[in-house]
Design a protein around this motif. Structure first.
Motif, PDB file in Angstrom:
ATOM      1  N   SER A 290       0.838  -1.208   0.000  1.00  0.00           N
ATOM      2  CA  SER A 290       0.000   0.000   0.000  1.00  0.00           C
ATOM      3  C   SER A 290       0.870   1.254   0.000  1.00  0.00           C
ATOM      4  O   SER A 290       0.554   2.244  -0.664  1.00  0.00           O
TER       5      SER A 290
ATOM      6  N   THR B  60      -4.644   8.392   6.256  1.00  0.00           N
ATOM      7  CA  THR B  60      -5.244   7.351   5.428  1.00  0.00           C
ATOM      8  C   THR B  60      -5.886   6.361   6.396  1.00  0.00           C
ATOM      9  O   THR B  60      -5.273   5.987   7.392  1.00  0.00           O
TER      10      THR B  60
ATOM     11  N   LEU C 244      -8.079  10.283   3.800  1.00  0.00           N
ATOM     12  CA  LEU C 244      -8.352   9.511   2.599  1.00  0.00           C
ATOM     13  C   LEU C 244      -8.758   8.116   3.032  1.00  0.00           C
ATOM     14  O   LEU C 244      -8.088   7.482   3.851  1.00  0.00           O
TER      15      LEU C 244
ATOM     16  N   LYS D  41      -9.147   4.158   2.602  1.00  0.00           N
ATOM     17  CA  LYS D  41      -8.424   3.093   1.906  1.00  0.00           C
ATOM     18  C   LYS D  41      -9.400   2.053   1.347  1.00  0.00           C
ATOM     19  O   LYS D  41     -10.402   1.773   1.990  1.00  0.00           O
TER      20      LYS D  41
ATOM     21  N   ILE E 178      -7.013   3.835  -1.419  1.00  0.00           N
ATOM     22  CA  ILE E 178      -7.013   5.234  -1.843  1.00  0.00           C
ATOM     23  C   ILE E 178      -7.352   5.363  -3.325  1.00  0.00           C
ATOM     24  O   ILE E 178      -6.787   4.665  -4.166  1.00  0.00           O
ATOM     25  N   ASP E 179      -8.283   6.253  -3.610  1.00  0.00           N
ATOM     26  CA  ASP E 179      -8.696   6.530  -4.987  1.00  0.00           C
ATOM     27  C   ASP E 179      -7.827   7.653  -5.559  1.00  0.00           C
ATOM     28  O   ASP E 179      -7.518   8.631  -4.869  1.00  0.00           O
ATOM     29  N   GLU E 180      -7.429   7.513  -6.824  1.00  0.00           N
ATOM     30  CA  GLU E 180      -6.541   8.496  -7.450  1.00  0.00           C
ATOM     31  C   GLU E 180      -7.140   9.899  -7.445  1.00  0.00           C
ATOM     32  O   GLU E 180      -6.451  10.883  -7.172  1.00  0.00           O
ATOM     33  N   ASP E 181      -8.424  10.002  -7.755  1.00  0.00           N
ATOM     34  CA  ASP E 181      -9.067  11.315  -7.796  1.00  0.00           C
ATOM     35  C   ASP E 181      -9.124  11.944  -6.412  1.00  0.00           C
ATOM     36  O   ASP E 181      -8.896  13.154  -6.250  1.00  0.00           O
ATOM     37  N   ASP E 182      -9.443  11.121  -5.384  1.00  0.00           N
ATOM     38  CA  ASP E 182      -9.490  11.645  -4.011  1.00  0.00           C
ATOM     39  C   ASP E 182      -8.114  12.125  -3.566  1.00  0.00           C
ATOM     40  O   ASP E 182      -7.994  13.152  -2.884  1.00  0.00           O
TER      41      ASP E 182
ATOM     42  N   GLU F  25     -21.168  -0.734  -1.612  1.00  0.00           N
ATOM     43  CA  GLU F  25     -20.566   0.491  -1.086  1.00  0.00           C
ATOM     44  C   GLU F  25     -21.499   1.163  -0.079  1.00  0.00           C
ATOM     45  O   GLU F  25     -21.066   1.635   0.980  1.00  0.00           O
TER      46      GLU F  25
ATOM     47  N   ARG G  33     -14.164  -7.123  -3.106  1.00  0.00           N
ATOM     48  CA  ARG G  33     -15.076  -6.202  -3.794  1.00  0.00           C
ATOM     49  C   ARG G  33     -16.452  -6.815  -3.981  1.00  0.00           C
ATOM     50  O   ARG G  33     -17.429  -6.116  -4.193  1.00  0.00           O
TER      51      ARG G  33
END
Length: 251
Positions: free
Chosen positions: A12, A77, A96, A98, A100-104, A188, A204
């Motif tokens: 991570s 995080t 953030l 976990k 972690i999203d790229e946009d966030d 989610e 997921r």
């Protein structure tokens, strides 16, 4: 700008390092425990920004602040999405979730850069935040679900559900009676609605009920296979990156 990452899960940490590189931020130092972090801060100039995991292998990261006076900006995080957000909202700290999203991440970094030139040292009461994490605020979780069966509505008690899973863009509840029910929700959304001590998101695709676990078997690539009391439709596999958290959850 100097940046460090404190994260006990090395994959991570490396992933976050790569994501930061894509945002033109270099995190050359990565620390993996409370003890290692305290020693590093005692012997090095403190960075401008710290990405800090809350739960480290040897304790909560707040223990670092109890030993060292750190003035760096901090972006936490956390996987404590069930209740930690309340702590951060109360104390106006960036966080953030976990994985972690790229946009966030990009948004958090942008917010930091905007305020960095005028940033002043702020004394945060980490003890108050720690208390909220260790003794989370009482909250109500789902006790039942209503599902449509033909022209009827049926109530399903949460204790009767062995697992939730996603399939073909639908979310289903599987009960101890061996029945599947389509729900009007997503996995989610369920993360905020299920009692975290009773249900765990192992991948997921699946949430499992701890009381429905019949057996656990070692699986390929350091994963675990879960066998429930009644559910037999698909293999239930704990994702490799979730195995450690899953074992901690069971403890």
């Amino acid at each position: 700008m100097s940046v460090i990452i404190i994260e006990d899960e090395k994959p991570s940490a490396r992933r976050l390092q790569r994501m930061l590189t894509e945002l033109d931020m270099e995190a050359e130092v990565m620390l993996h425990s409370v003890e290692e972090s305290i020693e590093w801060f005692q012997n090095n100039e403190h960075p401008d920004l710290i990405f800090l995991d809350i739960q480290l292998s040897d304790g909560l990261s707040f223990e670092i602040f109890e030993t060292i006076d750190i003035n760096s900006a901090v972006i936490f995080t956390t996987a404590y999405d069930e209740y930690a957000l309340q702590a951060f909202k109360l104390n106006s700290i960036d966080y953030l979730l976990k994985p972690i999203d790229e946009d966030d991440l990009a948004i958090a970094v942008s917010k930091y850069k905007e305020r960095a030139p005028k940033q002043q040292s702020v004394t945060l009461d980490f003890n108050d935040i720690k208390k909220l994490l260790v003794n989370p605020i009482e909250r109500e979780y789902k006790k039942r679900f209503s599902v449509k069966v033909g022209q009827h509505l049926k109530l399903i008690n949460i204790d009767d559900i062995e697992c939730f899973y996603s399939e073909n863009k639908g979310t289903y509840a599987f009960t101890s009676e061996g029945r599947n029910y389509l729900l009007d929700t997503t996995l989610e959304q369920l993360e905020d609605e299920l009692e975290p001590h009773k249900f765990f998101r192992i991948s997921r695709k699946f949430f499992v009920n701890v009381n429905a676990i019949k057996d656990m078997v070692s699986y390929t690539n350091s994963r675990l296979q879960i066998k429930l009391n009644t559910y037999k439709e698909q293999d239930i596999i704990v994702a490799r990156e979730r195995v450690k958290d899953f074992k901690d959850w069971l403890a």
